[in-house]
Design a protein around this motif. Structure first.
Motif, short mmCIF file in Angstrom:
data_model
loop_
_atom_site.label_atom_id
_atom_site.label_comp_id
_atom_site.label_asym_id
_atom_site.label_seq_id
_atom_site.Cartn_x
_atom_site.Cartn_y
_atom_site.Cartn_z
N GLU A 1 1.85 2.43 13.74
CA GLU A 1 3.31 2.32 13.71
C GLU A 1 3.79 1.51 12.50
O GLU A 1 4.77 1.86 11.85
CB GLU A 1 3.80 1.68 15.01
CG GLU A 1 3.51 2.50 16.26
CD GLU A 1 4.07 3.91 16.16
OE1 GLU A 1 5.20 4.09 15.65
OE2 GLU A 1 3.36 4.86 16.59
N ARG A 2 3.09 0.43 12.20
CA ARG A 2 3.49 -0.38 11.04
C ARG A 2 3.26 0.37 9.74
O ARG A 2 4.07 0.25 8.80
CB ARG A 2 2.75 -1.71 11.05
CG ARG A 2 3.24 -2.66 12.13
CD ARG A 2 2.57 -4.02 12.01
NE ARG A 2 3.16 -4.98 12.94
CZ ARG A 2 2.77 -6.24 13.07
NH1 ARG A 2 1.77 -6.71 12.31
NH2 ARG A 2 3.36 -7.05 13.93
N LEU A 3 2.16 1.11 9.66
CA LEU A 3 1.91 1.90 8.45
C LEU A 3 2.97 2.99 8.30
O LEU A 3 3.49 3.21 7.20
CB LEU A 3 0.52 2.51 8.51
CG LEU A 3 0.11 3.42 7.36
CD1 LEU A 3 0.18 2.69 6.02
CD2 LEU A 3 -1.30 3.98 7.58
N ALA B 1 6.17 1.51 6.97
CA ALA B 1 6.08 1.17 5.55
C ALA B 1 6.16 2.43 4.69
O ALA B 1 6.81 2.44 3.63
CB ALA B 1 4.78 0.42 5.28
N VAL B 2 5.50 3.49 5.13
CA VAL B 2 5.49 4.74 4.38
C VAL B 2 6.88 5.37 4.33
O VAL B 2 7.31 5.90 3.30
CB VAL B 2 4.44 5.69 4.98
CG1 VAL B 2 4.65 7.11 4.51
CG2 VAL B 2 3.04 5.22 4.63
N LEU C 1 0.82 -1.20 0.00
CA LEU C 1 0.00 0.00 0.00
C LEU C 1 0.86 1.26 0.00
O LEU C 1 0.56 2.23 -0.70
CB LEU C 1 -0.92 0.00 1.21
CG LEU C 1 -2.08 -1.01 1.17
CD1 LEU C 1 -2.78 -1.06 2.52
CD2 LEU C 1 -3.07 -0.65 0.06
N ALA C 2 1.93 1.24 0.78
CA ALA C 2 2.82 2.40 0.82
C ALA C 2 3.44 2.66 -0.54
O ALA C 2 3.59 3.82 -0.97
CB ALA C 2 3.89 2.19 1.88
N ALA C 3 3.80 1.61 -1.24
CA ALA C 3 4.35 1.77 -2.59
C ALA C 3 3.27 2.29 -3.55
O ALA C 3 3.52 3.15 -4.40
CB ALA C 3 4.91 0.45 -3.09
N VAL D 1 3.24 9.22 1.01
CA VAL D 1 2.33 9.84 1.96
C VAL D 1 0.99 9.12 1.88
O VAL D 1 0.47 8.86 0.79
CB VAL D 1 2.13 11.34 1.67
CG1 VAL D 1 1.13 11.95 2.64
CG2 VAL D 1 3.46 12.08 1.74
N VAL D 2 0.42 8.79 3.03
CA VAL D 2 -0.87 8.12 3.09
C VAL D 2 -1.80 8.92 3.99
O VAL D 2 -1.40 9.37 5.08
CB VAL D 2 -0.73 6.67 3.63
CG1 VAL D 2 -2.09 6.06 3.94
CG2 VAL D 2 0.02 5.80 2.63
#
Length: 388
Positions: free
Chosen positions: A129-131, A134-135, A109-111, A141-142
């Protein structure tokens, strides 16, 4: 059809008469769908509300693009695989209205967020924290929405905990414009259980409770000095009430586009648009008894979690016939003479559109009526089977 008689590809081609569509097939009555599309877009626009339809219903990039062209700001998805499938077909504003904690899915998702505008929901510090990790790795940016449990009893934090989780999201904001990080975008507040309450009064009561939770969640966030940019949520059964609350700024209704048999059992809210049935399963009578007929559309052609399909415009009752068969019997006031003949077409309105769509590979768009119409479009169901 191949030389050995096996079917390959879609059940029809553009230009075919509706009578030539191979059965069972999932058919969209285009005039009804276009009416629903415009009615919902106009209703939201007139009230100054953002519309972000839920694409988990149709799983089709072509329809998502049509919804955006009609005024939607983007679409919702429910699984990362749906986001990837629709993004690959040109849908570039996606909100994943679900929690994701698997590091592999978060990395994907980050990609993806480097190519499209992407939102994700969170309801736990671990997810944040995990998101964020990954970002940072993907340098993207998410948009992050804190999900609040407004009555569904499924995902979401209690309203009083929204502020602490929003603060954690903000702690991972981009350090510089254009830099990687999490952008706090607001609250996800969806009450799925309210969608199928049959009476408007019951839906109004459920959403009044949801609104009280939203107010408390916004207060929890703003008390910590954080602005809450948006509350997003609502569905095809309740959107009138979320809109009337003055709290929700974005509507996520999805099933309005097709209107399945279950939603049609709801008593409409005053002032709601008039939605029409647009999704049908075309079936054919494959066997005929003295007091029943059997069609070639069983459980593998339509979902049954919201009940068996309704036979369209005929006094017949559909009964469970198993995976590949549906049994038709005369309904109230009908007789065996009303049963269809061997080889005759029977149109079914599925009980629940979302899982029914997921059973098929294509949607066949017909213009000019189910009986005498012509196939105008055949759309692949791009996110079919996108369950991860």
């Amino acid at each position: 059809m191949t030389a050995n008689g096996a079917w390959e590809g879609p059940p029809a081609r553009a230009g075919d008469p509706a009578s030539a569509i191979a059965t069972p097939a999932l058919v969209v009555a285009l005039e009804a769908m276009e009416h629903n599309l415009a009615a919902m877009a106009d209703w939201a626009r007139a009230r100054g509300l953002r519309l972000r339809p839920h694409a988990k219903m149709h799983k089709c990039a072509a329809l998502a693009r049509r919804q955006i062209a009609a005024g939607a700001v983007g679409v919702c998805v429910q699984k990362p695989a749906e986001a990837h499938a629709l993004a690959a077909q040109g849908v570039h504003d996606l909100l994943l209205t679900n929690e994701v904690v698997d590091p592999r899915k978060l990395a994907g998702l980050a990609a993806l967020a480097r190519q499209v505008r992407l939102g994700v929901c969170v309801d736990a510090a671990l997810g944040v924290e995990r998101l964020a990790e990954a970002v940072r790795a993907a340098r993207s940016v998410v948009d992050v929405y804190v999900e609040v449990d407004v009555g569904q009893g499924r995902c979401g934090v209690p309203a009083a905990a929204a502020g602490a989780l929003a603060h954690r999201v903000v702690s991972h904001a981009p350090e510089a414009p254009g830099g990687p990080g999490l952008r706090f975008a607001g609250l996800q507040a969806y009450h799925g259980g309210a969608q199928h309450l049959r009476r408007p009064e019951a839906r109004a009561q459920a959403i009044a409770h949801a609104a009280s939770q939203v107010r408390a969640a916004v207060a929890s966030i703003t008390a910590g000095g954080i602005a809450c940019p948006l509350v997003t949520g609502a569905g095809s059964g309740s959107f009138v009430h979320e809109a009337g609350s003055g709290l929700w700024g974005e509507l996520q209704a999805g099933s309005y586009l097709f209107l399945d048999a279950d939603y049609a059992q709801n008593t409409p809210d005053p002032g709601a648009p008039d939605f029409r049935h647009a999704l049908f399963v075309k079936s054919q009578v494959m066997s005929r008894g003295a007091a029943h007929a059997v069609v070639d559309a069983g459980h593998k052609a339509h979902a049954i979690d919201s009940g068996l399909p309704r036979v369209w415009e005929r006094p017949l009752q559909f009964a469970n016939g198993g995976d590949e068969h549906g049994v038709l019997r005369p309904g109230d006031g009908a007789a065996a003479a009303d049963l269809p003949a061997l080889g005759e077409t029977v149109w079914l309105v599925p009980g629940h559109c979302d899982p029914t769509v997921n059973l098929h590979t294509h949607l066949v768009g017909v213009r000019g009526g189910l009986g005498d119409g012509v196939v105008e479009a055949v759309w692949p169901i791009d996110a079919r089977g996108a369950l991860r």
